[in-house]
Motif scaffolding. Sequence first.
Motif, mmCIF file in Angstrom:
data_model
loop_
_atom_site.group_PDB
_atom_site.id
_atom_site.type_symbol
_atom_site.label_atom_id
_atom_site.label_comp_id
_atom_site.label_asym_id
_atom_site.label_seq_id
_atom_site.Cartn_x
_atom_site.Cartn_y
_atom_site.Cartn_z
ATOM 1 N N LEU A 131 29.933 -2.941 41.683
ATOM 2 C CA LEU A 131 30.712 -2.544 42.855
ATOM 3 C C LEU A 131 32.180 -2.345 42.500
ATOM 4 N N TYR A 132 32.719 -3.247 41.695
ATOM 5 C CA TYR A 132 34.129 -3.129 41.317
ATOM 6 C C TYR A 132 34.365 -1.928 40.400
ATOM 7 N N PHE A 133 33.351 -1.532 39.657
ATOM 8 C CA PHE A 133 33.490 -0.329 38.836
ATOM 9 C C PHE A 133 33.617 0.907 39.722
ATOM 10 N N PHE A 134 32.848 0.946 40.823
ATOM 11 C CA PHE A 134 32.970 2.062 41.765
ATOM 12 C C PHE A 134 34.319 2.033 42.488
ATOM 13 N N ILE A 135 34.785 0.833 42.821
ATOM 14 C CA ILE A 135 36.121 0.719 43.425
ATOM 15 C C ILE A 135 37.182 1.178 42.428
ATOM 16 N N PHE A 136 36.978 0.828 41.162
ATOM 17 C CA PHE A 136 37.852 1.244 40.062
ATOM 18 C C PHE A 136 37.987 2.764 40.037
ATOM 19 N N LEU A 137 36.850 3.476 40.106
ATOM 20 C CA LEU A 137 36.857 4.943 40.106
ATOM 21 C C LEU A 137 37.481 5.492 41.386
ATOM 22 N N TYR A 138 37.233 4.799 42.499
ATOM 23 C CA TYR A 138 37.754 5.244 43.788
ATOM 24 C C TYR A 138 39.276 5.136 43.828
ATOM 25 N N ILE A 139 39.815 4.045 43.312
ATOM 26 C CA ILE A 139 41.274 3.877 43.255
ATOM 27 C C ILE A 139 41.894 4.920 42.325
ATOM 28 N N LEU A 140 41.212 5.206 41.222
ATOM 29 C CA LEU A 140 41.681 6.256 40.309
ATOM 30 C C LEU A 140 41.759 7.594 41.033
ATOM 31 N N TYR A 141 40.745 7.897 41.829
ATOM 32 C CA TYR A 141 40.766 9.147 42.592
ATOM 33 C C TYR A 141 41.928 9.162 43.584
ATOM 34 N N LYS A 142 42.160 8.030 44.266
ATOM 35 C CA LYS A 142 43.255 7.955 45.240
ATOM 36 C C LYS A 142 44.598 8.240 44.564
ATOM 37 N N ILE A 143 44.792 7.704 43.355
ATOM 38 C CA ILE A 143 46.036 7.941 42.619
ATOM 39 C C ILE A 143 46.174 9.422 42.277
ATOM 40 N N LEU A 144 45.079 10.027 41.787
ATOM 41 C CA LEU A 144 45.106 11.440 41.438
ATOM 42 C C LEU A 144 45.380 12.310 42.660
ATOM 43 N N LEU A 145 44.834 11.905 43.804
ATOM 44 C CA LEU A 145 45.044 12.660 45.036
ATOM 45 C C LEU A 145 46.511 12.631 45.468
ATOM 46 N N VAL A 146 47.085 11.424 45.530
ATOM 47 C CA VAL A 146 48.498 11.304 45.920
ATOM 48 C C VAL A 146 49.387 12.054 44.939
ATOM 49 N N TYR A 147 49.079 11.915 43.655
ATOM 50 C CA TYR A 147 49.879 12.584 42.626
ATOM 51 C C TYR A 147 49.861 14.101 42.794
ATOM 52 N N ASN A 148 48.680 14.681 42.950
ATOM 53 C CA ASN A 148 48.569 16.138 43.048
ATOM 54 C C ASN A 148 49.203 16.686 44.323
ATOM 55 N N VAL A 149 49.001 15.991 45.447
ATOM 56 C CA VAL A 149 49.590 16.432 46.706
ATOM 57 C C VAL A 149 51.118 16.378 46.633
ATOM 58 N N CYS A 150 51.638 15.272 46.077
ATOM 59 C CA CYS A 150 53.101 15.121 45.977
ATOM 60 C C CYS A 150 53.701 16.079 44.956
ATOM 61 N N TYR A 151 52.971 16.335 43.879
ATOM 62 C CA TYR A 151 53.459 17.288 42.879
ATOM 63 C C TYR A 151 53.639 18.673 43.487
ATOM 64 N N MET A 152 52.649 19.118 44.257
ATOM 65 C CA MET A 152 52.753 20.423 44.905
ATOM 66 C C MET A 152 53.889 20.438 45.925
ATOM 67 N N TYR A 153 54.048 19.321 46.631
ATOM 68 C CA TYR A 153 55.112 19.236 47.637
ATOM 69 C C TYR A 153 56.492 19.361 46.995
ATOM 70 N N PHE A 154 56.735 18.560 45.959
ATOM 71 C CA PHE A 154 58.060 18.578 45.316
ATOM 72 C C PHE A 154 58.314 19.894 44.596
#
Length: 361
Positions: A83-106
């Motif tokens: 379960l924590y491995f899936f949470i691990f991947l999910y948190i990684l996705y959340k970071i990538l999402l925030v990063y990509n959205v903010c990169y396009m914004y800036f």
Amino acid sequence: MKTISSRQAGIILCVMLLANKILLLPSVLYEYAKADSVFILVLLLLAEIGMVFVFFQLKRKYPNASFYSIIQTQMGVVFAKILYFFIFLYILYKILLVYNVCYMYFRVQVYLDASFYIFVFVFLIVCNSTVLRGLRPLARCMEFFFYFLTACFIFCLMISIANFNKFPLFFDTNVIKFFEGGFKHLFCFGDTLILFLIMEKIKLDKKGEKQISKYAIAISILIVALYVLFYGIFNHISFVHKNAISDIITFSYRFTDIGRLDMVAIVFVMFLSLFQISVALYIFCDIFKKIFNAPKDIYGLVSFDLIFIGIVITASLDYAKTIAIGTVIVPYFAIFLQYMLPIICLILSGLRRREYNEKNS
């Protein structure tokens, strides 16, 4: 163990609740549910607040335990690691999402010719150094800037009122499209999961519960206000505007002799994205330690840097691909990890306590 106060936990929750909801989401949701997207937002924010109360119940039962140890106790070591491995991947996705959205914004709002590699370099340096200092210094920094960020957010909302045309047309959406839009964008919600993943580091009492609840409710009201204003200003062309917090003040480009008002929104998003990614990266490293028994955060940070560079540069996981993955694959993981898993843990803890009481009686 170094802990953070309930006030700091409430501020962290507020900052994370804003993640991915003030830039892209209003525009993307409009394509599914038009102005009725406000009701999707309200329902999912109510689910977030509901999960806060689930967190309180679980924290009362296990005041000093981590979420990992609770899962381990209720379901076993192997299941906990899976379960924590899936949470691990999910948190990684959340970071990538925030990063990509903010990169396009800036890139659009600040510097169109900015090098992608410079942005990656600055991002990794700042976030790595923040995480290495630990959760408590990060929480204090967020506490220090919180009222400034809140003031910036409210300022943008107040200025945008001058651009408000009329209330958006509600109840104009097919029911199927309404629920489809909510389900497909679950990846932008579920930020209450953060509280569960740092629960052993939070010092909480009844007064603290009220404090966290007030913070969550207040920030949710401000988010709903943003969406009402956004749809009231742009109406049928809302799907075109991908940066909601800046776009709502576009027509107020100059106010007396102050100059560019969108700089307030830019500064707001800059600090907000830094804090959001830093908190998520800290949790990423903490999960890495639990899964792989790593002694220090540095191992998790180095692993993240290598994975991040590999995914973003080698696999070319850009803004569009990240959103596509989020709407197709991630919702199925989100509904389980964000909502079902904490509730299951709470139910199992209640059943085990009942069995224990029956045996003793």
